[in-house]
Design a protein around this motif. Structure first.
Motif, PDB file in Angstrom:
ATOM      1  N   ALA A 343      -3.941  33.660  -3.626  1.00 46.35           N
ATOM      2  CA  ALA A 343      -2.555  34.133  -3.570  1.00 46.35           C
ATOM      3  C   ALA A 343      -1.737  33.382  -2.525  1.00 46.35           C
ATOM      4  O   ALA A 343      -0.508  33.262  -2.651  1.00 46.35           O
ATOM      5  CB  ALA A 343      -2.536  35.638  -3.273  1.00 46.35           C
ATOM      6  N   THR A 344      -2.405  32.877  -1.505  1.00 47.46           N
ATOM      7  CA  THR A 344      -1.714  32.146  -0.438  1.00 47.46           C
ATOM      8  C   THR A 344      -0.995  30.919  -0.976  1.00 47.46           C
ATOM      9  O   THR A 344       0.037  30.505  -0.445  1.00 47.46           O
ATOM     10  CB  THR A 344      -2.729  31.741   0.650  1.00 47.46           C
ATOM     11  OG1 THR A 344      -3.368  32.927   1.133  1.00 47.46           O
ATOM     12  CG2 THR A 344      -2.051  31.030   1.810  1.00 47.46           C
ATOM     13  N   PHE A 345      -1.515  30.334  -2.048  1.00 43.05           N
ATOM     14  CA  PHE A 345      -0.927  29.102  -2.585  1.00 43.05           C
ATOM     15  C   PHE A 345       0.329  29.365  -3.416  1.00 43.05           C
ATOM     16  O   PHE A 345       0.963  28.414  -3.874  1.00 43.05           O
ATOM     17  CB  PHE A 345      -1.965  28.351  -3.425  1.00 43.05           C
ATOM     18  CG  PHE A 345      -3.074  27.765  -2.595  1.00 43.05           C
ATOM     19  CD1 PHE A 345      -2.917  26.533  -1.978  1.00 43.05           C
ATOM     20  CD2 PHE A 345      -4.262  28.455  -2.414  1.00 43.05           C
ATOM     21  CE1 PHE A 345      -3.939  25.996  -1.202  1.00 43.05           C
ATOM     22  CE2 PHE A 345      -5.286  27.933  -1.638  1.00 43.05           C
ATOM     23  CZ  PHE A 345      -5.129  26.702  -1.027  1.00 43.05           C
ATOM     24  N   ARG A 346       0.693  30.631  -3.584  1.00 45.47           N
ATOM     25  CA  ARG A 346       1.894  30.940  -4.370  1.00 45.47           C
ATOM     26  C   ARG A 346       3.176  30.693  -3.591  1.00 45.47           C
ATOM     27  O   ARG A 346       4.257  30.673  -4.157  1.00 45.47           O
ATOM     28  CB  ARG A 346       1.842  32.394  -4.844  1.00 45.47           C
ATOM     29  CG  ARG A 346       0.719  32.682  -5.822  1.00 45.47           C
ATOM     30  CD  ARG A 346       0.764  34.112  -6.293  1.00 45.47           C
ATOM     31  NE  ARG A 346       2.013  34.420  -6.979  1.00 45.47           N
ATOM     32  CZ  ARG A 346       2.369  35.638  -7.363  1.00 45.47           C
ATOM     33  NH1 ARG A 346       1.560  36.650  -7.112  1.00 45.47           N
ATOM     34  NH2 ARG A 346       3.515  35.849  -7.979  1.00 45.47           N
ATOM     35  N   GLY A 347       3.097  30.524  -2.282  1.00 47.79           N
ATOM     36  CA  GLY A 347       4.298  30.269  -1.483  1.00 47.79           C
ATOM     37  C   GLY A 347       3.928  30.101  -0.031  1.00 47.79           C
ATOM     38  O   GLY A 347       2.893  30.602   0.404  1.00 47.79           O
ATOM     39  N   ARG A 348       4.770  29.444   0.728  1.00 49.15           N
ATOM     40  CA  ARG A 348       4.432  29.148   2.123  1.00 49.15           C
ATOM     41  C   ARG A 348       5.148  30.069   3.109  1.00 49.15           C
ATOM     42  O   ARG A 348       4.746  30.185   4.262  1.00 49.15           O
ATOM     43  CB  ARG A 348       4.759  27.690   2.450  1.00 49.15           C
ATOM     44  CG  ARG A 348       4.051  26.681   1.544  1.00 49.15           C
ATOM     45  CD  ARG A 348       4.262  25.273   2.048  1.00 49.15           C
ATOM     46  NE  ARG A 348       3.515  25.028   3.258  1.00 49.15           N
ATOM     47  CZ  ARG A 348       2.293  24.498   3.292  1.00 49.15           C
ATOM     48  NH1 ARG A 348       1.695  24.159   2.170  1.00 49.15           N
ATOM     49  NH2 ARG A 348       1.679  24.300   4.432  1.00 49.15           N
ATOM     50  N   GLY A 349       6.243  30.703   2.693  1.00 47.10           N
ATOM     51  CA  GLY A 349       6.999  31.556   3.596  1.00 47.10           C
ATOM     52  C   GLY A 349       6.357  32.929   3.750  1.00 47.10           C
ATOM     53  O   GLY A 349       5.515  33.343   2.946  1.00 47.10           O
ATOM     54  N   ILE A 350       6.759  33.640   4.815  1.00 47.80           N
ATOM     55  CA  ILE A 350       6.264  34.990   5.060  1.00 47.80           C
ATOM     56  C   ILE A 350       7.439  35.893   5.404  1.00 47.80           C
ATOM     57  O   ILE A 350       8.536  35.418   5.736  1.00 47.80           O
ATOM     58  CB  ILE A 350       5.231  35.031   6.215  1.00 47.80           C
ATOM     59  CG1 ILE A 350       5.894  34.581   7.539  1.00 47.80           C
ATOM     60  CG2 ILE A 350       4.020  34.168   5.886  1.00 47.80           C
ATOM     61  CD1 ILE A 350       4.978  34.735   8.746  1.00 47.80           C
ATOM     62  N   VAL A 351       7.203  37.191   5.333  1.00 43.27           N
ATOM     63  CA  VAL A 351       8.199  38.167   5.756  1.00 43.27           C
ATOM     64  C   VAL A 351       7.578  39.009   6.853  1.00 43.27           C
ATOM     65  O   VAL A 351       6.504  39.596   6.675  1.00 43.27           O
ATOM     66  CB  VAL A 351       8.638  39.072   4.583  1.00 43.27           C
ATOM     67  CG1 VAL A 351       9.634  40.124   5.081  1.00 43.27           C
ATOM     68  CG2 VAL A 351       9.267  38.237   3.474  1.00 43.27           C
ATOM     69  N   TRP A 352       8.228  39.043   8.026  1.00 48.17           N
ATOM     70  CA  TRP A 352       7.731  39.814   9.166  1.00 48.17           C
ATOM     71  C   TRP A 352       8.813  40.771   9.622  1.00 48.17           C
ATOM     72  O   TRP A 352       9.882  40.351  10.025  1.00 48.17           O
ATOM     73  CB  TRP A 352       7.333  38.880  10.313  1.00 48.17           C
ATOM     74  CG  TRP A 352       6.782  39.610  11.507  1.00 48.17           C
ATOM     75  CD1 TRP A 352       5.528  40.133  11.658  1.00 48.17           C
ATOM     76  CD2 TRP A 352       7.480  39.895  12.736  1.00 48.17           C
ATOM     77  NE1 TRP A 352       5.404  40.735  12.879  1.00 48.17           N
ATOM     78  CE2 TRP A 352       6.583  40.607  13.571  1.00 48.17           C
ATOM     79  CE3 TRP A 352       8.762  39.629  13.187  1.00 48.17           C
ATOM     80  CZ2 TRP A 352       6.944  41.042  14.840  1.00 48.17           C
ATOM     81  CZ3 TRP A 352       9.117  40.076  14.460  1.00 48.17           C
ATOM     82  CH2 TRP A 352       8.214  40.760  15.275  1.00 48.17           C
ATOM     83  N   ARG A 353       8.534  42.064   9.496  1.00 42.52           N
ATOM     84  CA  ARG A 353       9.480  43.118   9.875  1.00 42.52           C
ATOM     85  C   ARG A 353      10.866  42.867   9.300  1.00 42.52           C
ATOM     86  O   ARG A 353      11.887  42.936   9.995  1.00 42.52           O
ATOM     87  CB  ARG A 353       9.540  43.276  11.394  1.00 42.52           C
ATOM     88  CG  ARG A 353       8.254  43.855  11.986  1.00 42.52           C
ATOM     89  CD  ARG A 353       8.379  44.106  13.463  1.00 42.52           C
ATOM     90  NE  ARG A 353       7.147  44.675  14.010  1.00 42.52           N
ATOM     91  CZ  ARG A 353       6.911  45.971  14.166  1.00 42.52           C
ATOM     92  NH1 ARG A 353       7.825  46.839  13.813  1.00 42.52           N
ATOM     93  NH2 ARG A 353       5.759  46.403  14.678  1.00 42.52           N
ATOM     94  N   GLY A 354      10.910  42.505   8.022  1.00 41.64           N
ATOM     95  CA  GLY A 354      12.165  42.337   7.311  1.00 41.64           C
ATOM     96  C   GLY A 354      12.795  40.971   7.441  1.00 41.64           C
ATOM     97  O   GLY A 354      13.831  40.707   6.824  1.00 41.64           O
TER      98      GLY A 354
END
Length: 367
Positions: A343-354
């Motif tokens: 699943a990590t390879f589906r995108g490089r960005g993350i969401v942290w506390r909105g």
């Protein structure tokens, strides 16, 4: 031939698993040496919203048995819900120098760093400790950090140990945190390859400022990855406290656990791409499957017993929570690891506390 290769794989993986347990277990009885208790320390605690245990965890900031320290709480915005709580804590603990700073200085795409900048600039300590708001600080917190500080050490850090978990998904969370991630991180430190975890970061301000300050910690998706690289490039070591510090977990749901682990997985992919390629091998899943293919179901059962039995004993020895649901949580965790990896390879960005965060090469670093 195939059976022989699978057998070698199983033996190698089991040996590494048992070795990691033994390496970390011997830290349990290690006694910290004397430390220089004249050092003035600044404790930085960033806040962003209010979680269930925040009053308890933030209150521990005022009960450290260190003779000379100050506490600086950092909030990014005037309307942050944590501000009334922090002000109340400061008011009822007047014996410890403490203040709340509000505002954000954009030095990176990482909102936690942007929140901490004002505290870093205001800190008067000879050592500055960044401790996440959801971490319980024991009275000897600073003593334990200082005990592993040395001339060749650039950063002292520690992983969290999940405690006070409720329900099965809480047990799954601590199965990831304790018997897997903390064990591997502490074992790496035993072998001289310690790496940072953002829950606790203790710096000598002069060292970090000489290597780019907090802005330099925004060079990767997470500050702990950037911190590890910065320290190693400077020719120093990242050291971990002998034993980790507790993070109350409480009740979780599957979505929360999955989201946190996926975020961390993307952070590791961004920071240590070569090591990340081997992550599907973390856990008992593939050794159990290999043993089953090589010698049949009884072989898989023996290997599963070896892996999970030793992990349960290891957690007991370390004093980390073991509950009736722990075994099932460990099995599910190991089944999830390869799926998380994919699943990590589906995108490089993350969401942290909105806040959506992109890897620094694409994030706005110009602020």
């Amino acid at each position: 031939m195939m059976e022989a290769l699978l057998g070698v794989f199983v033996v190698a993986m089991a040996a590494m698993h048992l070795l990691s347990c033994l390496l970390v277990a011997r830290r349990k009885g290690r006694v910290d040496g004397a430390v220089d208790r004249t050092v003035f320390v600044t404790l930085l605690r960033p806040v962003c919203g209010v979680d269930r245990f925040d009053e308890t965890t933030l209150e521990t900031s005022f009960h450290l048995h260190w003779p000379r320290y100050e506490v600086i709480f950092c909030a990014g915005h005037e309307d942050d819900p944590a501000i009334p709580l922090v002000r109340a804590l400061i008011a009822r603990n007047p014996n410890i120098p403490a203040r709340l700073l509000i505002g954000e200085d954009r030095v990176s795409g990482n909102p936690k760093l942007n929140n901490l900048v004002k505290g870093w600039r205001a800190a008067a300590g000879d050592r500055v400790v960044m401790a996440d708001s959801n971490l319980l600080l024991p009275p000897d917190y600073i003593d334990r950090l200082m005990a592993v500080d040395a001339a060749d050490v650039g950063l002292v850090t520690s992983p969290p140990i999940g405690t006070m978990a409720e329900g099965f998904w809480g047990a799954l969370e601590i199965a990831f945190l304790n018997g897997n991630q903390a064990r591997l991180q502490l074992a790496a430190d035993e072998l001289g390859h310690g790496f940072a975890q953002g829950k606790t970061l203790m710096w000598a301000p002069a060292f970090l400022d000489a290597h780019g300050g907090l802005r330099a910690l925004g060079r990767n998706l997470a500050e702990d990855v950037a911190a590890t690289k910065l320290v190693r490039n400077a020719g120093r070591h990242v050291r971990l406290t002998h034993l980790p510090f507790a993070q109350p977990i409480g009740r979780r749901d599957l979505r929360t656990v999955w989201g946190r682990q996926l975020r961390w997985s993307k952070v590791r992919r961004d920071g240590f791409a070569a090591l990340f390629l081997a992550e599907p091998l973390n856990g008992a899943l593939f050794p159990v499957l290999a043993a089953t293919v090589a010698v049949g179901p009884w072989g898989g059962a023996v290997v599963a017993t070896l892996f999970y039995g030793s992990e349960l004993i290891f957690c007991r020895v370390m004093g980390w929570p073991v509950r009736p649901l722990s075994l099932l949580a460990m099995v599910l965790r190991d089944a999830m690891i390869p799926v998380l990896w994919l699943a990590t390879f589906r995108g490089r960005g993350i969401v942290w506390r909105g806040t959506t965060m992109a890897p620094p090469q694409t994030a706005d670093q110009t602020g």
